[in-house]
Design a protein around this motif. Structure first.
Motif, PDB file in Angstrom:
ATOM      1  N   ARG A  73      -9.700  -2.594   1.644  1.00 50.41           N
ATOM      2  CA  ARG A  73      -8.571  -3.364   2.166  1.00 50.41           C
ATOM      3  C   ARG A  73      -8.832  -3.964   3.538  1.00 50.41           C
ATOM      4  O   ARG A  73      -8.249  -4.999   3.889  1.00 50.41           O
ATOM      5  CB  ARG A  73      -7.322  -2.481   2.213  1.00 50.41           C
ATOM      6  CG  ARG A  73      -7.359  -1.351   3.216  1.00 50.41           C
ATOM      7  CD  ARG A  73      -6.195  -0.386   2.995  1.00 50.41           C
ATOM      8  NE  ARG A  73      -6.120   0.650   4.028  1.00 50.41           N
ATOM      9  CZ  ARG A  73      -6.912   1.707   4.095  1.00 50.41           C
ATOM     10  NH1 ARG A  73      -7.881   1.862   3.191  1.00 50.41           N
ATOM     11  NH2 ARG A  73      -6.777   2.605   5.060  1.00 50.41           N
ATOM     12  N   LEU A 121      -6.719   0.410  -8.273  1.00 55.82           N
ATOM     13  CA  LEU A 121      -5.995   0.431  -7.003  1.00 55.82           C
ATOM     14  C   LEU A 121      -6.789   1.147  -5.910  1.00 55.82           C
ATOM     15  O   LEU A 121      -6.820   0.694  -4.756  1.00 55.82           O
ATOM     16  CB  LEU A 121      -4.637   1.105  -7.199  1.00 55.82           C
ATOM     17  CG  LEU A 121      -3.647   0.331  -8.082  1.00 55.82           C
ATOM     18  CD1 LEU A 121      -2.433   1.179  -8.404  1.00 55.82           C
ATOM     19  CD2 LEU A 121      -3.235  -0.971  -7.413  1.00 55.82           C
ATOM     20  N   TYR A 122      -7.468   2.230  -6.274  1.00 54.59           N
ATOM     21  CA  TYR A 122      -8.218   2.969  -5.266  1.00 54.59           C
ATOM     22  C   TYR A 122      -9.418   2.153  -4.775  1.00 54.59           C
ATOM     23  O   TYR A 122      -9.752   2.171  -3.580  1.00 54.59           O
ATOM     24  CB  TYR A 122      -8.701   4.304  -5.832  1.00 54.59           C
ATOM     25  CG  TYR A 122      -9.305   5.209  -4.777  1.00 54.59           C
ATOM     26  CD1 TYR A 122      -8.512   5.732  -3.751  1.00 54.59           C
ATOM     27  CD2 TYR A 122     -10.656   5.519  -4.790  1.00 54.59           C
ATOM     28  CE1 TYR A 122      -9.050   6.555  -2.773  1.00 54.59           C
ATOM     29  CE2 TYR A 122     -11.214   6.343  -3.815  1.00 54.59           C
ATOM     30  CZ  TYR A 122     -10.407   6.858  -2.806  1.00 54.59           C
ATOM     31  OH  TYR A 122     -10.946   7.655  -1.825  1.00 54.59           O
ATOM     32  N   ILE A 149      -1.958   8.026  -3.523  1.00 54.37           N
ATOM     33  CA  ILE A 149      -3.293   8.456  -3.951  1.00 54.37           C
ATOM     34  C   ILE A 149      -3.294   9.921  -4.370  1.00 54.37           C
ATOM     35  O   ILE A 149      -3.900  10.298  -5.380  1.00 54.37           O
ATOM     36  CB  ILE A 149      -4.309   8.218  -2.818  1.00 54.37           C
ATOM     37  CG1 ILE A 149      -4.414   6.720  -2.516  1.00 54.37           C
ATOM     38  CG2 ILE A 149      -5.676   8.786  -3.190  1.00 54.37           C
ATOM     39  CD1 ILE A 149      -5.315   6.384  -1.348  1.00 54.37           C
ATOM     40  N   ILE A 197      -0.924  -5.536  -1.714  1.00 50.66           N
ATOM     41  CA  ILE A 197      -2.165  -5.060  -2.323  1.00 50.66           C
ATOM     42  C   ILE A 197      -3.013  -6.222  -2.815  1.00 50.66           C
ATOM     43  O   ILE A 197      -4.240  -6.239  -2.638  1.00 50.66           O
ATOM     44  CB  ILE A 197      -1.859  -4.088  -3.486  1.00 50.66           C
ATOM     45  CG1 ILE A 197      -1.244  -2.800  -2.935  1.00 50.66           C
ATOM     46  CG2 ILE A 197      -3.115  -3.780  -4.293  1.00 50.66           C
ATOM     47  CD1 ILE A 197      -0.876  -1.783  -4.007  1.00 50.66           C
ATOM     48  N   TYR A 208      -8.055  -0.255  -2.346  1.00 53.11           N
ATOM     49  CA  TYR A 208      -7.641   0.448  -1.136  1.00 53.11           C
ATOM     50  C   TYR A 208      -8.831   0.675  -0.204  1.00 53.11           C
ATOM     51  O   TYR A 208      -8.734   0.498   1.020  1.00 53.11           O
ATOM     52  CB  TYR A 208      -6.999   1.777  -1.514  1.00 53.11           C
ATOM     53  CG  TYR A 208      -6.570   2.612  -0.332  1.00 53.11           C
ATOM     54  CD1 TYR A 208      -5.402   2.318   0.369  1.00 53.11           C
ATOM     55  CD2 TYR A 208      -7.339   3.697   0.091  1.00 53.11           C
ATOM     56  CE1 TYR A 208      -4.999   3.076   1.461  1.00 53.11           C
ATOM     57  CE2 TYR A 208      -6.944   4.462   1.177  1.00 53.11           C
ATOM     58  CZ  TYR A 208      -5.775   4.154   1.862  1.00 53.11           C
ATOM     59  OH  TYR A 208      -5.395   4.901   2.941  1.00 53.11           O
ATOM     60  N   GLN A 209      -9.965   1.050  -0.760  1.00 55.57           N
ATOM     61  CA  GLN A 209     -11.152   1.317   0.053  1.00 55.57           C
ATOM     62  C   GLN A 209     -11.686   0.054   0.725  1.00 55.57           C
ATOM     63  O   GLN A 209     -12.310   0.127   1.786  1.00 55.57           O
ATOM     64  CB  GLN A 209     -12.237   1.946  -0.823  1.00 55.57           C
ATOM     65  CG  GLN A 209     -11.921   3.379  -1.252  1.00 55.57           C
ATOM     66  CD  GLN A 209     -13.014   3.975  -2.097  1.00 55.57           C
ATOM     67  OE1 GLN A 209     -13.476   3.374  -3.071  1.00 55.57           O
ATOM     68  NE2 GLN A 209     -13.478   5.176  -1.722  1.00 55.57           N
ATOM     69  N   TRP A 261       0.803  -1.221   0.000  1.00 54.37           N
ATOM     70  CA  TRP A 261       0.000   0.000   0.000  1.00 54.37           C
ATOM     71  C   TRP A 261       0.834   1.268   0.000  1.00 54.37           C
ATOM     72  O   TRP A 261       0.399   2.309  -0.496  1.00 54.37           O
ATOM     73  CB  TRP A 261      -0.973  -0.010   1.188  1.00 54.37           C
ATOM     74  CG  TRP A 261      -2.083  -1.006   0.990  1.00 54.37           C
ATOM     75  CD1 TRP A 261      -2.370  -2.094   1.754  1.00 54.37           C
ATOM     76  CD2 TRP A 261      -3.043  -1.001  -0.075  1.00 54.37           C
ATOM     77  NE1 TRP A 261      -3.446  -2.786   1.236  1.00 54.37           N
ATOM     78  CE2 TRP A 261      -3.879  -2.130   0.108  1.00 54.37           C
ATOM     79  CE3 TRP A 261      -3.269  -0.174  -1.180  1.00 54.37           C
ATOM     80  CZ2 TRP A 261      -4.928  -2.437  -0.757  1.00 54.37           C
ATOM     81  CZ3 TRP A 261      -4.317  -0.478  -2.043  1.00 54.37           C
ATOM     82  CH2 TRP A 261      -5.128  -1.596  -1.831  1.00 54.37           C
ATOM     83  N   GLU A 294       0.740  -5.940   4.133  1.00 54.70           N
ATOM     84  CA  GLU A 294       0.536  -4.727   3.359  1.00 54.70           C
ATOM     85  C   GLU A 294       0.442  -4.978   1.859  1.00 54.70           C
ATOM     86  O   GLU A 294       0.347  -4.026   1.077  1.00 54.70           O
ATOM     87  CB  GLU A 294       1.669  -3.739   3.646  1.00 54.70           C
ATOM     88  CG  GLU A 294       1.702  -3.234   5.084  1.00 54.70           C
ATOM     89  CD  GLU A 294       0.414  -2.497   5.447  1.00 54.70           C
ATOM     90  OE1 GLU A 294       0.000  -1.622   4.679  1.00 54.70           O
ATOM     91  OE2 GLU A 294      -0.168  -2.818   6.501  1.00 54.70           O
TER      92      GLU A 294
END
Length: 391
Positions: free
Chosen positions: A270, A263-264, A219, A302, A267-268, A214, A300
């Motif tokens: 995760r 990726l975003y 971002i 992804i 991330y939200q 991450w 960590e």
């Protein structure tokens, strides 16, 4: 410090054996360990001190010419090849210990002649693919070239070797635009679709994809930093972390809209994904830029397996690809073909080759153009259309 049988320290390089004798040892300039036994600790200490002084006084040639091929190979890998990727170093070691060591490993480096190297290559050609024989030839050539440049041998033994076979280059698999669209249509039904799409948007290597954590994802600036790679070693059953393939592989690249959204979105979510005990591992490797040890916390990462919560192995991706290709009715390809395809699409769409070099992490522009960029039928048609439009 060495100890006697009662646990008392008796000096560096000296230890008392169970039979009462004292073992005295030290490593000389050529990297060879020298050992001798004595009845008492005092004689052992005296011998180590005198032997070290005499070794220091030896002329360089006496030390160099007493080096065996085994000793030189270990020193050469450790000293001259540390900037290479783990895979390349492993290939050198595989070829040396499998095909070279039994023939010349115990010989003095200076005694190796062309006939010894010729015999190694001749015997291999009966049982190995020409590409493997070529790898051995490269290993021998590089190892002895370094010895020659360091004045350890008077001439290169491969200069008189008769070996004309060149490494066989298999055609690089690149998806046409039509194949790429068809592939993505069926890939979207696969749980690893996001990874496949990300490779087609960034050109990452598989190990770089697996090693994304991450902190790689910025971002605010909408960039992705590539500074490590992970791979699963099947023969030993463990994960290994390391630097990118080359120093140029350390890079930060801007993200396309699609790559950022992938990726975003992850991330939200995760904190809701499944995570196994395998993610509790903390891997280490030496960063060649600083010479310092770095850690990789696998929690960590992804990308993890949606079903098991474990890191996704290199082979799993290829297995998925073969299944997708079978369903889509297109010729099978491996993960690296997605990197080739990204590079080719970039050139077709007018991306500056020098910029593409930086995005892919190549030290030389020739690598980008000769190895990863492919002229497809579609690009030829586009070139003619561009010519016509300009006229």
């Amino acid at each position: 410090m060495g100890k006697d049988l009662r646990g008392r320290e008796i000096g560096e390089g000296i230890v008392q054996r169970k039979d009462g004798l004292y073992s005295a040892r030290f490593t000389n300039k050529s990297g060879k360990r020298v050992e001798k036994y004595f009845d008492n600790a005092a004689d052992a200490k005296k011998w180590v001190t005198i032997s070290r002084l005499e070794d220091d006084k030896k002329p360089a040639t006496a030390i160099e010419y007493s080096m065996t091929v085994d000793e030189w190979f270990v020193y050469w890998i450790k000293t001259f090849k540390q900037g290479l990727s783990p895979n390349t170093i492993r290939n050198y070691k595989d070829r040396y210990y499998t095909n070279v060591q039994n023939h010349i490993g115990k010989m003095l480096l200076i005694d190796v002649k062309a006939m010894h190297c010729q015999q190694i290559l001749n015997e291999m050609q009966a049982d190995y693919a020409i590409s493997t024989v070529y790898q051995t030839y490269i290993c021998l050539g590089s190892m002895f070239k370094s010895a020659l440049l360091n004045d350890l041998i008077p001439k290169h033994p491969l200069d008189a070797v008769n070996f004309r076979a060149k490494k066989v280059k298999t055609p690089r698999r690149v998806l046409t635009v039509e194949e790429q669209e068809k592939f993505l249509e069926f890939a979207d039904k696969n749980h690893n679709a996001k990874q496949f799409r990300l490779l087609l948007q960034t050109g990452l290597r598989t190990g770089e994809l697996i090693g994304l954590t991450w902190d790689s994802f910025d971002i605010e600036n909408r960039t992705l930093t590539i500074d490590k790679a992970l791979e699963y070693r099947h023969e030993r059953g463990y994960w290994r972390a390391g630097p990118p393939k080359t120093m140029a592989g350390f890079r930060t690249i801007p993200l396309t809209e699609e790559a950022f959204d992938i990726l975003y979105g992850l991330y939200q979510k995760r904190h809701t994904r499944k995570e196994s005990m395998a993610l509790s591992q903390v891997l280490t490797f030496i960063d060649p830029r600083t010479g310092l040890e770095r850690t990789v916390n696998m929690k960590e990462l992804i990308f993890v397996n949606f079903r098991t919560g474990e890191p996704i192995k290199n082979s799993t991706y290829d297995t998925n690809l073969y299944k997708i290709c079978d369903k889509a009715g297109i010729k099978p390809f491996c993960m690296h073909a997605l990197r080739h395809t990204f590079a080719t699409r970039c050139i077709e769409r007018g991306v500056n080759p020098k910029s593409l070099q930086k995005i892919l992490g190549h030290a030389q522009l020739s690598t980008t153009m000769d190895t990863y960029v492919h002229v497809t039928d579609d690009s030829l048609i586009l070139a003619i259309r561009q010519f016509e439009a300009a006229v």
